[in-house]
Scaffold this motif. Structure first.
Motif, short mmCIF file in Angstrom:
data_model
loop_
_atom_site.label_atom_id
_atom_site.label_comp_id
_atom_site.label_asym_id
_atom_site.label_seq_id
_atom_site.Cartn_x
_atom_site.Cartn_y
_atom_site.Cartn_z
N ALA A 120 -2.70 5.85 -1.78
CA ALA A 120 -3.21 4.19 -1.23
C ALA A 120 -2.49 4.20 -0.42
O ALA A 120 -2.01 3.47 0.43
CB ALA A 120 -2.29 3.62 -2.29
N LYS A 126 -3.92 5.50 2.61
CA LYS A 126 -5.15 5.26 3.53
C LYS A 126 -3.86 4.29 4.33
O LYS A 126 -4.37 4.10 5.74
CB LYS A 126 -5.82 4.94 2.44
N THR A 127 -2.96 3.50 4.03
CA THR A 127 -1.95 2.97 5.01
C THR A 127 -1.65 3.67 6.09
O THR A 127 -0.05 2.80 6.74
CB THR A 127 -1.18 2.25 4.47
N HIS A 128 -1.01 4.83 6.13
CA HIS A 128 -0.30 5.96 6.93
C HIS A 128 0.80 5.41 6.91
O HIS A 128 1.67 4.96 7.52
CB HIS A 128 -0.64 5.30 7.91
N PHE A 129 1.25 4.93 5.55
CA PHE A 129 2.98 4.99 5.17
C PHE A 129 3.55 6.75 5.50
O PHE A 129 4.61 6.04 5.72
CB PHE A 129 2.67 4.61 3.80
#
Length: 70
Positions: free
Chosen positions: A32, A35-38
């Motif tokens: 997750a 996918k959010t480029h954290f």
């Protein structure tokens, strides 16, 4: 200690199951966050993943009932 459980006649420590469940949780969190480029904001992703795994182990242990804790 946390005891053990029998899997087809082989006794395995409960901590092994806890660590396997925590690995699954950590994998979902890693997917997750990826996918959010954290991870662009994280200084050391491997160290961050280790910290997430340790928190996941602690969380899974906290969810165990008192009987399974020994």
């Amino acid at each position: 200690m946390y005891g053990e459980f029998s899997l087809y006649g082989v006794y395995l420590p409960t901590l092994l199951a806890v660590m396997a469940a925590a690995y699954g949780v950590k994998s979902l969190v890693r997917f997750a966050l990826g996918k959010t480029h954290f991870y662009a904001w994280v200084w050391h992703p491997a160290l961050f993943n280790l910290a997430v795994y340790v928190l996941a182990v602690a969380g899974v242990l906290a969810l165990l009932p008192e009987v399974a804790r020994g």
